[in-house]
Design a protein around this motif. Structure first.
Motif, PDB file in Angstrom:
ATOM      1  N   THR A 116     -17.181  11.767  12.175  1.00  0.00           N
ATOM      2  CA  THR A 116     -16.743  10.420  12.545  1.00  0.00           C
ATOM      3  C   THR A 116     -17.094   9.416  11.457  1.00  0.00           C
ATOM      4  OG1 THR A 116     -16.975  10.942  14.893  1.00  0.00           O
ATOM      5  CG2 THR A 116     -16.911   8.613  14.309  1.00  0.00           C
ATOM      6  N   LEU A 117     -18.315   9.506  10.931  1.00  0.00           N
ATOM      7  CA  LEU A 117     -18.740   8.562   9.889  1.00  0.00           C
ATOM      8  C   LEU A 117     -17.985   8.738   8.584  1.00  0.00           C
ATOM      9  CD1 LEU A 117     -22.609   8.429  10.372  1.00  0.00           C
ATOM     10  CD2 LEU A 117     -20.927   6.682  10.978  1.00  0.00           C
ATOM     11  N   SER A 118     -17.484   9.943   8.338  1.00  0.00           N
ATOM     12  CA  SER A 118     -16.764  10.179   7.086  1.00  0.00           C
ATOM     13  C   SER A 118     -15.246  10.060   7.247  1.00  0.00           C
ATOM     14  CB  SER A 118     -17.116  11.566   6.532  1.00  0.00           C
ATOM     15  OG  SER A 118     -16.656  12.575   7.405  1.00  0.00           O
ATOM     16  N   ASP A 119     -14.799   9.875   8.470  1.00  0.00           N
ATOM     17  CA  ASP A 119     -13.369   9.818   8.764  1.00  0.00           C
ATOM     18  C   ASP A 119     -12.890   8.363   8.778  1.00  0.00           C
ATOM     19  OD1 ASP A 119     -10.833  10.962   9.805  1.00  0.00           O
ATOM     20  OD2 ASP A 119     -11.409   9.919  11.647  1.00  0.00           O
ATOM     21  N   GLU A 120     -11.812   8.087   8.071  1.00  0.00           N
ATOM     22  CA  GLU A 120     -11.290   6.719   8.009  1.00  0.00           C
ATOM     23  C   GLU A 120     -10.978   6.174   9.407  1.00  0.00           C
ATOM     24  OE1 GLU A 120      -7.463   4.362   6.143  1.00  0.00           O
ATOM     25  OE2 GLU A 120      -8.125   6.220   5.183  1.00  0.00           O
ATOM     26  N   ARG A 121     -10.365   6.987  10.256  1.00  0.00           N
ATOM     27  CA  ARG A 121     -10.027   6.543  11.619  1.00  0.00           C
ATOM     28  C   ARG A 121     -11.306   6.312  12.427  1.00  0.00           C
ATOM     29  NH1 ARG A 121      -5.677   4.391  13.640  1.00  0.00           N
ATOM     30  NH2 ARG A 121      -4.510   5.945  12.510  1.00  0.00           N
ATOM     31  N   GLY A 122     -12.261   7.220  12.315  1.00  0.00           N
ATOM     32  CA  GLY A 122     -13.524   7.045  13.023  1.00  0.00           C
ATOM     33  C   GLY A 122     -14.221   5.759  12.620  1.00  0.00           C
ATOM     34  N   ARG A 123     -14.223   5.471  11.339  1.00  0.00           N
ATOM     35  CA  ARG A 123     -14.857   4.243  10.851  1.00  0.00           C
ATOM     36  C   ARG A 123     -14.095   3.002  11.334  1.00  0.00           C
ATOM     37  NH1 ARG A 123     -18.853   4.872   7.466  1.00  0.00           N
ATOM     38  NH2 ARG A 123     -18.597   2.872   6.435  1.00  0.00           N
ATOM     39  N   TRP A 124     -12.778   3.076  11.381  1.00  0.00           N
ATOM     40  CA  TRP A 124     -11.980   1.958  11.887  1.00  0.00           C
ATOM     41  C   TRP A 124     -12.323   1.692  13.355  1.00  0.00           C
ATOM     42  CZ3 TRP A 124      -7.972   2.206  15.628  1.00  0.00           C
ATOM     43  CH2 TRP A 124      -7.275   1.003  15.814  1.00  0.00           C
ATOM     44  N   ILE A 125     -12.445   2.743  14.126  1.00  0.00           N
ATOM     45  CA  ILE A 125     -12.765   2.589  15.545  1.00  0.00           C
ATOM     46  C   ILE A 125     -14.121   1.912  15.730  1.00  0.00           C
ATOM     47  CG2 ILE A 125     -13.353   3.881  17.655  1.00  0.00           C
ATOM     48  CD1 ILE A 125     -11.189   5.961  16.719  1.00  0.00           C
TER      49      ILE A 125
END
Length: 186
Positions: free
Chosen positions: A72-81
């Protein structure tokens, strides 16, 4: 019986991942990284053990939780959320209301208003998927949880007139499905 235990362990891991994601939302992304996730290992293990994860499955459960959080921390979508820049952002947001004459109480994993004025309701799913056809799996999960998220949108629509988009985020997979709420336009 073993399959039931595996399902219980996955449920406990999901609950724990939700809990940590709520802390990340509150603390801000800039305060979280792989190192901090690694330092959580003893806390993750203790909480999973307290939830009843058997000792033989504890190490794998901790690894699964760490993998979901790291992804999640390395995922662009996870960070956006998780971004604190969103307005009216809440994690584990409780809503109550009446739908079809029935009192309904729900908890939204994450909700916020984006920079275009759209209300988002996002549900985290701790599911994993082995093998190919990830897109087909994510599409099936969207169908499976669509009614649940539409109920959330109905309740949110009673207090917020903005357009509502719904999303499912899969921390372990970096998977994402989104759609405009049909319920909010009623």
């Amino acid at each position: 019986m073993e399959f039931e235990w595996a399902r219980e362990v996955i449920r406990h891991v999901g609950t724990l991942v939700h809990w940590v994601l709520q802390h990340i939302e509150r603390d801000g992304l800039e305060n979280w990284d792989q190192e901090r996730i690694g330092k959580l290992r003893p806390v993750l293990a203790r909480r999973l053990a307290e939830e009843g994860v058997p000792p033989a499955q504890l190490e794998a459960a901790v690894a699964r939780a760490e993998a979901a959080l790291t992804r999640t921390l390395s995922d662009e979508r996870g960070r956006w959320i998780l971004d604190q820049a969103h307005s009216d952002a809440h994690g584990e947001y409780a809503l109550s209301g009446i739908i079809d004459g029935e009192i309904v109480n729900v908890i939204l994993d994450r909700t916020f208003v984006d920079d275009k004025g759209v209300r988002w309701i996002i549900d985290y799913k701790a599911s994993s998927h082995e093998g190919g056809r990830l897109d087909e799996f994510l599409d099936r999960e969207r169908e499976r949880y669509a009614a649940q998220l539409e109920r959330y949108a109905v309740l949110m629509g009673k207090i917020d007139a903005r357009p509502i988009r719904l999303g499912l985020y899969f921390p372990l997979l970096g998977g994402w499905r989104e759609w405009a709420s049909a319920a909010a336009s009623r």
